[in-house]
Design an enzyme around this catalytic site. Structure first.
Site, PDB file in Angstrom:
ATOM      1  N   TYR A  34       0.692  55.783  10.684  1.00 33.46           N
ATOM      2  CA  TYR A  34       2.084  55.446  10.350  1.00 33.46           C
ATOM      3  C   TYR A  34       2.167  54.148   9.545  1.00 33.46           C
ATOM      4  CZ  TYR A  34       6.502  53.028  10.960  1.00 33.46           C
ATOM      5  OH  TYR A  34       7.625  52.289  10.715  1.00 33.46           O
ATOM      6  N   LYS A  63       3.401  53.336   5.653  1.00 35.26           N
ATOM      7  CA  LYS A  63       4.498  52.419   5.280  1.00 35.26           C
ATOM      8  C   LYS A  63       3.969  51.319   4.360  1.00 35.26           C
ATOM      9  CE  LYS A  63       8.296  52.213   6.297  1.00 35.26           C
ATOM     10  NZ  LYS A  63       9.444  52.802   5.532  1.00 35.26           N
ATOM     11  N   THR A  71       8.570  47.848   7.799  1.00 35.97           N
ATOM     12  CA  THR A  71       8.280  47.493   9.188  1.00 35.97           C
ATOM     13  C   THR A  71       7.284  46.342   9.302  1.00 35.97           C
ATOM     14  OG1 THR A  71       7.142  48.348  11.151  1.00 35.97           O
ATOM     15  CG2 THR A  71       6.571  49.380   9.097  1.00 35.97           C
ATOM     16  N   ASP A  72       7.346  45.633  10.420  1.00 37.88           N
ATOM     17  CA  ASP A  72       6.357  44.564  10.649  1.00 37.88           C
ATOM     18  C   ASP A  72       4.960  45.133  10.917  1.00 37.88           C
ATOM     19  OD1 ASP A  72       6.734  45.553  13.245  1.00 37.88           O
ATOM     20  OD2 ASP A  72       7.401  43.649  14.102  1.00 37.88           O
ATOM     21  N   GLU A  73       4.876  46.446  11.202  1.00 37.46           N
ATOM     22  CA  GLU A  73       3.567  47.030  11.540  1.00 37.46           C
ATOM     23  C   GLU A  73       2.604  47.007  10.366  1.00 37.46           C
ATOM     24  OE1 GLU A  73       3.398  50.534  13.869  1.00 37.46           O
ATOM     25  OE2 GLU A  73       5.109  49.953  15.078  1.00 37.46           O
TER      26      GLU A  73
HETATM   27  O1  DAU Z   1       7.526  47.212  14.855  1.00 41.20           O
HETATM   28  C1  DAU Z   1       8.409  48.093  14.207  1.00 41.20           C
HETATM   29  C2  DAU Z   1       8.054  49.485  14.614  1.00 41.20           C
HETATM   30  O2  DAU Z   1       8.452  49.648  15.950  1.00 41.20           O
HETATM   31  C3  DAU Z   1       8.650  50.558  13.724  1.00 41.20           C
HETATM   32  O3  DAU Z   1       8.127  50.430  12.436  1.00 41.20           O
HETATM   33  C4  DAU Z   1       8.296  51.942  14.274  1.00 41.20           C
HETATM   34  O4  DAU Z   1       8.906  52.943  13.494  1.00 41.20           O
HETATM   35  C5  DAU Z   1       8.775  52.024  15.688  1.00 41.20           C
HETATM   36  O5  DAU Z   1       8.420  53.272  16.242  1.00 41.20           O
HETATM   37  C6  DAU Z   1       8.181  50.898  16.524  1.00 41.20           C
HETATM   38  O6  DAU Z   1       6.761  51.086  16.743  1.00 41.20           O
HETATM   39  P1  DAU Z   1       6.108  50.901  18.166  1.00 41.20           P
HETATM   40  O7  DAU Z   1       4.878  51.683  18.233  1.00 41.20           O
HETATM   41  O8  DAU Z   1       6.036  49.460  18.534  1.00 41.20           O
HETATM   42  O9  DAU Z   1       7.302  51.570  19.051  1.00 41.20           O
HETATM   43  P2  DAU Z   1       7.271  52.494  20.337  1.00 41.20           P
HETATM   44  O10 DAU Z   1       8.662  52.528  20.866  1.00 41.20           O
HETATM   45  O11 DAU Z   1       6.590  53.797  20.094  1.00 41.20           O
HETATM   46  O12 DAU Z   1       6.378  51.652  21.347  1.00 41.20           O
HETATM   47  C7  DAU Z   1       6.715  50.330  21.709  1.00 41.20           C
HETATM   48  C8  DAU Z   1       5.612  49.820  22.613  1.00 41.20           C
HETATM   49  O13 DAU Z   1       5.673  50.528  23.856  1.00 41.20           O
HETATM   50  C9  DAU Z   1       4.220  50.069  22.070  1.00 41.20           C
HETATM   51  O14 DAU Z   1       3.376  48.976  22.434  1.00 41.20           O
HETATM   52  C10 DAU Z   1       3.761  51.335  22.778  1.00 41.20           C
HETATM   53  C11 DAU Z   1       4.458  51.247  24.129  1.00 41.20           C
HETATM   54  N1  DAU Z   1       4.824  52.532  24.743  1.00 41.20           N
HETATM   55  C12 DAU Z   1       5.550  53.433  24.003  1.00 41.20           C
HETATM   56  C13 DAU Z   1       5.927  54.643  24.539  1.00 41.20           C
HETATM   57  C14 DAU Z   1       6.705  55.637  23.711  1.00 41.20           C
HETATM   58  C15 DAU Z   1       4.503  52.795  26.075  1.00 41.20           C
HETATM   59  O15 DAU Z   1       3.865  51.962  26.766  1.00 41.20           O
HETATM   60  N2  DAU Z   1       4.891  54.010  26.593  1.00 41.20           N
HETATM   61  C16 DAU Z   1       5.554  54.948  25.883  1.00 41.20           C
HETATM   62  O16 DAU Z   1       5.841  56.059  26.427  1.00 41.20           O
END
Ligand code: DAU
Length: 340
Positions: free
Chosen positions: A139, A143, A113-115
């Site tokens: 997380y 990774k 992942t880019d994270e």
């Molecule tokens: O960048 C790659 C990564 O993207 C992957 O390695 C991870 O497995 C994947 O979960 C994802 O990580 P993020 O934390 O960026 O994804 P997430 O969908 O959880 O959140 C995307 C963005 O949206 C993040 O800035 C947090 C925000 N968010 C997320 C949720 C679930 C909200 O504002 N509200 C929410 O309810």
């Protein structure tokens, strides 16, 4: 080019986010063998390697949800770090015993992942493969640790590895704990659309089939020991993503009261340690392997919203008791809204 008859052994632990319904399209296909199990189960992995003699092992297995890693990091260390270590060891022993030609052709591809690169200032250049590794969440630290193990197994033992670091995937079958599917599912259920903090955090979005084509390409022609960043060239603030999803739902499934789904947006407490911006510089994979994403964000997000509208049964199926418990734990603790 490999034969279309080539088989795939799919080892999956089927934890909360796994679901056999996702494999309906390959059910009955003799080329697909499903095994429920853990990459950390060395005896099982050794047996599968001996039995199926694969020409490559692709490691997609991971605990992947940042918010869950904040609530409970242990599973992330276990699967992402210990699991990858055990998988590498089993694969190393298998690979070392292969006849010369098969040994030469063998590949271990690690999906990451880019994270792992950490967070970027608004005007900083996008992550290249040379960017320092600065993970910020349990997380991403897990990774990053697995990426380091893969690198070390190449340098120390000569294992023929490839690593891909992708941006945020989206598309069909995405478990509704992640931003895009959660927003679609909540919007349709009349629930609030929780935006963490000010909603100005930036992510790059990669349509899932583009990610698959990139992995195929790296497996086919990537240089051994190299890392390839995979991105969609779609950097966007979260609030724009949610507005786009609402706009598409307004068009495709308007609310009965004629209001926009945007009325359901609710700002909630921010994620602890929330990375502000990720951006992928995907020029290396384009230059070396002639790979580019096929989808734009506009085409990909429309397909995604349509898929969720057409698959209400799938959504209902994955919303088990465990899913409901998670939503309760996560969003109750974040309910208080900051002044945005
Ligand atoms: O960048 C790659 C990564 O993207 C992957 O390695 C991870 O497995 C994947 O979960 C994802 O990580 P993020 O934390 O960026 O994804 P997430 O969908 O959880 O959140 C995307 C963005 O949206 C993040 O800035 C947090 C925000 N968010 C997320 C949720 C679930 C909200 O504002 N509200 C929410 O309810």
């Amino acid at each position: 080019m490999r034969s279309s008859e080539e088989g795939v052994v799919n080892l999956d632990k089927l934890t909360y986010a796994g679901n056999l319904h996702n494999l309906a399209s390959v059910q009955g296909d003799a080329r697909h063998v499903f095994v429920q199990g853990d990459i950390g189960d060395s005896a099982l992995v050794q047996r599968l390697l001996a039995e199926h003699q694969p020409r490559a092992v692709l490691n997609f297995a991971a605990e992947s949800h940042v918010d869950r890693s904040i609530h409970g990091p242990e599973d992330f260390i276990q699967t992402n770090v210990v699991g990858t270590f055990r998988l590498l060891e089993a694969v190393r022993h298998y690979w070392q015993a292969l006849p010369a030609i098969e040994k030469e052709a063998f590949r271990f591809l690690h999906v990451s992942t880019d994270e792992v690169y950490g967070t970027l200032a608004p005007d900083a250049p996008a992550f290249t493969e040379e960017h320092t590794c600065e993970p910020n969440s349990p997380y991403s630290a897990s990774k990053a640790a697995s990426d380091h193990l893969v690198r070390a197994w190449h340098h120390t033992y000569g294992l023929p590895v490839l690593t891909t670091n992708c941006s945020n995937n989206y598309g069909p079958y995405h478990f509704p704990e992640k931003l895009i599917p959660l927003m679609i599912v909540n919007a349709l259920a009349g629930k609030s659309l929780p935006i963490y903090g000010d909603g100005r955090q930036v992510r790059d979005w990669l349509y899932v089939t583009d990610h698959c084509s990139a992995i195929r390409r790296v497996l086919e022609a990537g240089r051994l020991g190299e890392t390839y960043n995979v991105g969609g060239w779609n950097e966007k603030p979260n609030i724009d993503i949610v507005n786009t999803v609402c706009g598409l739902l307004d068009e495709l499934r308007p609310r009965a009261d004629g209001q926009s789904y945007r009325a359901q947006i609710a700002y909630v407490k921010d994620r602890p340690g929330h990375d502000r911006r990720y951006a992928i510089d995907a020029r290396k994979i384009e230059r070396e392997l002639a790979w580019k994403p096929a989808e734009t964000f506009d085409t990909g997000i429309r397909k995604t919203v349509q898929w969720y509208l057409e698959h209400a049964d799938w959504v209902a199926n994955v919303q088990t008791g465990a899913y409901r418990d998670w939503v309760q734990t996560q969003y109750q603790s974040q309910a208080e809204s900051p002044s945005t």
